[in-house]
Design an enzyme around this catalytic site. Structure first.
Site, PDB file in Angstrom:
ATOM      1  N   CYS A  14       0.850  -1.183   0.000  1.00 45.51           N
ATOM      2  CA  CYS A  14       0.000   0.000   0.000  1.00 45.51           C
ATOM      3  C   CYS A  14       0.888   1.237   0.000  1.00 45.51           C
ATOM      4  CB  CYS A  14      -0.911   0.001   1.226  1.00 45.51           C
ATOM      5  SG  CYS A  14      -0.007   0.127   2.795  1.00 45.51           S
ATOM      6  N   HIS A  43       5.572  -5.031   8.814  1.00 42.49           N
ATOM      7  CA  HIS A  43       5.577  -6.403   9.307  1.00 42.49           C
ATOM      8  C   HIS A  43       5.708  -7.396   8.154  1.00 42.49           C
ATOM      9  CE1 HIS A  43       3.521  -5.121  13.302  1.00 42.49           C
ATOM     10  NE2 HIS A  43       4.834  -5.116  13.391  1.00 42.49           N
ATOM     11  N   HIS A  76       3.880   2.055  11.714  1.00 47.13           N
ATOM     12  CA  HIS A  76       2.804   1.832  12.686  1.00 47.13           C
ATOM     13  C   HIS A  76       2.591   3.009  13.613  1.00 47.13           C
ATOM     14  CE1 HIS A  76       4.962  -1.953  11.687  1.00 47.13           C
ATOM     15  NE2 HIS A  76       3.743  -2.325  11.370  1.00 47.13           N
ATOM     16  N   CYS A  98       2.657   5.968   8.880  1.00 48.55           N
ATOM     17  CA  CYS A  98       1.669   6.054   7.800  1.00 48.55           C
ATOM     18  C   CYS A  98       0.743   7.239   8.059  1.00 48.55           C
ATOM     19  CB  CYS A  98       0.858   4.765   7.736  1.00 48.55           C
ATOM     20  SG  CYS A  98      -0.503   4.840   6.536  1.00 48.55           S
ATOM     21  N   HIS A 126      -0.759  -4.992  19.726  1.00 48.70           N
ATOM     22  CA  HIS A 126      -0.270  -4.488  18.436  1.00 48.70           C
ATOM     23  C   HIS A 126       0.390  -3.130  18.625  1.00 48.70           C
ATOM     24  CE1 HIS A 126      -0.168  -3.236  14.216  1.00 48.70           C
ATOM     25  NE2 HIS A 126      -0.325  -4.512  13.923  1.00 48.70           N
ATOM     26  N   GLU A 128       0.683  -0.586  16.697  1.00 47.60           N
ATOM     27  CA  GLU A 128      -0.107   0.574  16.280  1.00 47.60           C
ATOM     28  C   GLU A 128      -1.060   1.007  17.391  1.00 47.60           C
ATOM     29  OE1 GLU A 128      -3.809   1.673  13.421  1.00 47.60           O
ATOM     30  OE2 GLU A 128      -2.358   0.275  12.541  1.00 47.60           O
ATOM     31  N   THR A 168      -5.996   0.532  12.133  1.00 49.64           N
ATOM     32  CA  THR A 168      -6.243   0.703  10.698  1.00 49.64           C
ATOM     33  C   THR A 168      -6.245  -0.601   9.914  1.00 49.64           C
ATOM     34  OG1 THR A 168      -3.889   1.030  10.205  1.00 49.64           O
ATOM     35  CG2 THR A 168      -5.189   2.999  10.749  1.00 49.64           C
ATOM     36  N   SER A 227      -0.888  -7.923  10.767  1.00 53.45           N
ATOM     37  CA  SER A 227      -2.302  -7.957  11.128  1.00 53.45           C
ATOM     38  C   SER A 227      -3.190  -7.961   9.895  1.00 53.45           C
ATOM     39  CB  SER A 227      -2.636  -6.757  12.016  1.00 53.45           C
ATOM     40  OG  SER A 227      -4.021  -6.688  12.290  1.00 53.45           O
TER      41      SER A 227
END
Length: 326
Positions: A14, A43, A76, A98, A126, A128, A168, A227
């Site tokens: 992405c 990741h 993240h 991001c 996680h 993030e 996200t 994830s």
């Protein structure tokens, strides 16, 4: 039995992942190795191995980074405390957060300023989620979408407003189901101004869901720590695939999975390089699945500008910079 591969699109990198990987490569080109990276930049084991070979050093502890070194914050995102830590150690920061994660950080800070209670839908462990929670630690309550009792166990003040935000990279259906449960308990639950699940996670989930029911087997290329890749496996199974597995590389393809299989769906998480997908397709061709049809469009008209690479020290409470979007 006809043997066919349905290759989902879009898949793979992405804009946020591309930006983060580009940031590490640019820092290495500008300053030479070593360039330190807090946590895995994204990741994916293949991306990490490639950047390590070029001179990147990955660490979860900024105390391991020599003072005045260059350090890249991963895609993240990080908490303000991590930024203060970098400031205290005189580190030069390249912020590869991001922009869509930065958006959630900004939402958390804004709702905290207005004394809202924030329900953050996400996985407790996680990175993030840890970063987002760190922007409003006194106001944020994390609810794991995989825990059916999480909403019932929430202890909130009924006299204060409540808003939900999310990690996200979750499955859209899991977020929607959790929000439904939240709204049953808190009828005046507020909605964030825009969806927090990123466009790339949504697009990849929709792409595999569109073909899953036609597939005897779905293979998702991605690392176990990813994830969004794990969510693609979940979505494929829910959408009707007879079986779905996460594979980090072609060597993880188990020939037993192919028994009695006609149609195989293939996709990849938002941090998985396309060359790994191609290696898997070559391996499948060697087993007799050489007929490959791409389903969907691979184009996503979103790009993020590169973060500044110059040696600048962050202020003690600098906010994340947002990338350009086009």
């Amino acid at each position: 039995m006809t043997r066919k591969v349905l290759l989902a699109a879009p898949r793979g990198f992405c804009a946020g992942v591309d930006r983060a990987v580009r940031a590490v490569r640019s820092a290495l080109a500008e300053y030479g190795p070593p360039v330190y990276v807090r946590h895995e930049i994204v990741h994916n084991t293949h991306v990490i191995a490639e950047l390590e070979a070029a001179g990147a050093v990955f660490t979860d502890d900024l105390d391991e980074v020599p003072p005045s070194s260059v350090v890249v914050f991963s895609a993240h995102g990080v908490s303000p405390e991590v930024r203060r830590h970098a400031h205290r150690r005189s580190l030069s920061v390249v912020d590869a957060t991001c922009p869509l994660v930065s958006k959630v950080h900004a939402e958390a800070r804004r709702y905290a300023r207005d004394d809202h209670q924030i329900v953050l839908i996400g996985h407790h462990d996680h990175i993030e989620v840890a970063g987002t929670r760190g922007h409003a630690p006194q106001h944020t309550h994390v609810v794991d979408p995989d825990d059916p009792a999480a909403v019932a166990n929430l202890a909130l003040d009924e006299d204060r407003p409540v808003v939900w935000l999310s990690q996200t990279t979750l499955a859209v259906g899991d977020v929607e189901a959790t929000v439904t449960r939240l709204r049953e308990r808190f009828p005046h639950l507020m909605q964030p101004p825009s969806d927090d699940v990123c466009y790339a996670s949504t697009n990849r989930q929709n792409a595999i869901a569109a073909i899953a029911a036609r597939c005897d087997l779905v293979l998702v290329v991605g690392s176990p720590t990813s994830s969004n890749s794990q969510r693609l496996v979940t979505v494929a199974r829910r959408a009707g695939a007879r079986a779905a597995h996460l594979v980090d590389n072609a060597d993880q393809l188990d020939a037993r999975w192919l028994q009695g299989v006609g149609t195989i769906g293939v996709t990849s998480g938002a941090s998985a390089p396309e060359h790994v997908v191609r290696q898997l397709l070559d391996r499948l061709a060697g087993h007799g699945w050489s007929d490959v049809e791409q389903i969907g469009s691979g184009s996503e008209n979103i790009t993020f500008g590169s973060p500044p690479i110059g040696k600048t020290r962050p202020g003690p409470v600098d906010a994340p910079r947002r990338g350009d979007r086009s």
